[in-house]
Design a protein around this motif. Structure first.
Motif, mmCIF file in Angstrom:
data_model
loop_
_atom_site.group_PDB
_atom_site.id
_atom_site.type_symbol
_atom_site.label_atom_id
_atom_site.label_comp_id
_atom_site.label_asym_id
_atom_site.label_seq_id
_atom_site.Cartn_x
_atom_site.Cartn_y
_atom_site.Cartn_z
ATOM 1 N N MET A 1 52.615 8.533 85.436
ATOM 2 C CA MET A 1 53.920 7.911 85.596
ATOM 3 C C MET A 1 54.030 7.261 86.967
ATOM 4 O O MET A 1 54.408 6.103 87.078
ATOM 5 N N LYS A 2 53.711 8.002 88.023
ATOM 6 C CA LYS A 2 53.841 7.485 89.379
ATOM 7 C C LYS A 2 52.919 6.294 89.597
ATOM 8 O O LYS A 2 53.316 5.293 90.196
ATOM 9 N N LYS A 3 51.703 6.393 89.065
ATOM 10 C CA LYS A 3 50.728 5.321 89.237
ATOM 11 C C LYS A 3 51.193 4.045 88.533
ATOM 12 O O LYS A 3 51.019 2.948 89.056
ATOM 13 N N SER A 4 51.803 4.165 87.370
ATOM 14 C CA SER A 4 52.268 2.989 86.635
ATOM 15 C C SER A 4 53.416 2.297 87.367
ATOM 16 O O SER A 4 53.524 1.070 87.324
ATOM 17 N N ILE A 5 54.243 3.068 88.044
ATOM 18 C CA ILE A 5 55.327 2.478 88.829
ATOM 19 C C ILE A 5 54.762 1.674 89.994
ATOM 20 O O ILE A 5 55.208 0.555 90.269
ATOM 21 N N PHE A 6 53.747 2.224 90.655
ATOM 22 C CA PHE A 6 53.142 1.504 91.764
ATOM 23 C C PHE A 6 52.382 0.263 91.286
ATOM 24 O O PHE A 6 52.337 -0.744 91.986
ATOM 25 N N LYS A 7 51.810 0.308 90.103
ATOM 26 C CA LYS A 7 51.144 -0.874 89.558
ATOM 27 C C LYS A 7 52.171 -1.974 89.291
ATOM 28 O O LYS A 7 51.918 -3.149 89.556
ATOM 29 N N LEU A 8 53.325 -1.600 88.783
ATOM 30 C CA LEU A 8 54.398 -2.562 88.556
ATOM 31 C C LEU A 8 54.887 -3.135 89.886
ATOM 32 O O LEU A 8 55.088 -4.346 90.017
ATOM 33 N N LEU A 9 55.068 -2.268 90.884
ATOM 34 C CA LEU A 9 55.487 -2.735 92.204
ATOM 35 C C LEU A 9 54.452 -3.674 92.819
ATOM 36 O O LEU A 9 54.811 -4.655 93.480
ATOM 37 N N ALA A 10 53.181 -3.415 92.594
ATOM 38 C CA ALA A 10 52.121 -4.275 93.120
ATOM 39 C C ALA A 10 52.206 -5.668 92.500
ATOM 40 O O ALA A 10 52.031 -6.673 93.195
ATOM 41 N N LEU A 12 54.947 -7.044 91.314
ATOM 42 C CA LEU A 12 56.147 -7.667 91.869
ATOM 43 C C LEU A 12 55.906 -8.157 93.299
ATOM 44 O O LEU A 12 56.363 -9.239 93.677
ATOM 45 N N ASN A 13 55.190 -7.371 94.086
ATOM 46 C CA ASN A 13 54.867 -7.771 95.454
ATOM 47 C C ASN A 13 54.068 -9.067 95.455
ATOM 48 O O ASN A 13 54.295 -9.947 96.280
ATOM 49 N N LYS A 14 53.127 -9.168 94.537
ATOM 50 C CA LYS A 14 52.268 -10.340 94.491
ATOM 51 C C LYS A 14 53.065 -11.604 94.186
ATOM 52 O O LYS A 14 52.787 -12.665 94.730
ATOM 53 N N THR A 15 54.072 -11.477 93.344
ATOM 54 C CA THR A 15 54.841 -12.657 92.962
ATOM 55 C C THR A 15 56.003 -12.950 93.912
ATOM 56 O O THR A 15 56.312 -14.111 94.149
ATOM 57 N N LEU A 16 56.616 -11.914 94.464
ATOM 58 C CA LEU A 16 57.830 -12.123 95.248
ATOM 59 C C LEU A 16 57.620 -12.217 96.756
ATOM 60 O O LEU A 16 58.293 -12.998 97.426
ATOM 61 N N LEU A 17 56.715 -11.418 97.284
ATOM 62 C CA LEU A 17 56.538 -11.372 98.733
ATOM 63 C C LEU A 17 55.483 -12.374 99.195
ATOM 64 O O LEU A 17 54.528 -12.659 98.475
ATOM 65 N N PRO A 18 55.654 -12.900 100.399
ATOM 66 C CA PRO A 18 54.695 -13.894 100.893
ATOM 67 C C PRO A 18 53.350 -13.261 101.231
ATOM 68 O O PRO A 18 53.266 -12.098 101.609
ATOM 69 N N ILE A 46 47.683 0.930 98.106
ATOM 70 C CA ILE A 46 46.939 2.195 98.206
ATOM 71 C C ILE A 46 47.373 3.166 97.104
ATOM 72 O O ILE A 46 46.538 3.809 96.472
ATOM 73 N N ASN A 47 48.668 3.264 96.859
ATOM 74 C CA ASN A 47 49.160 4.200 95.837
ATOM 75 C C ASN A 47 48.887 3.727 94.412
ATOM 76 O O ASN A 47 48.805 4.542 93.499
ATOM 77 N N SER A 48 48.756 2.437 94.203
ATOM 78 C CA SER A 48 48.462 1.959 92.853
ATOM 79 C C SER A 48 46.988 2.144 92.503
ATOM 80 O O SER A 48 46.629 2.151 91.333
#
Length: 50
Positions: A1-10, A12-18, A46-48
């Motif tokens: 569960m935790k790993k899947s959340i970090f994969k989703l955040l990764a 989002l980071n790739k698309t939203l953050l510079p 690291i967490n993903s």
């Protein structure tokens, strides 16, 4: 569960953050906010991968 959340955040980071490596940002001249973004992206990556 935790790993899947970090994969989703990764994704989002790739698309939203510079990407500062593409902009060739000098770390020594980075602002506090840029350093915070770099740190956040590193933390999520690291967490993903665990």
């Amino acid at each position: 569960m935790k790993k899947s959340i970090f994969k989703l955040l990764a994704k989002l980071n790739k698309t939203l953050l510079p990407s500062f490596t593409k902009k060739e940002l000098d770390i020594t001249k980075a602002s506090k906010i840029q350093l915070a973004v770099i740190g956040w992206r590193a933390y999520v990556t690291i967490n993903s991968l665990d």
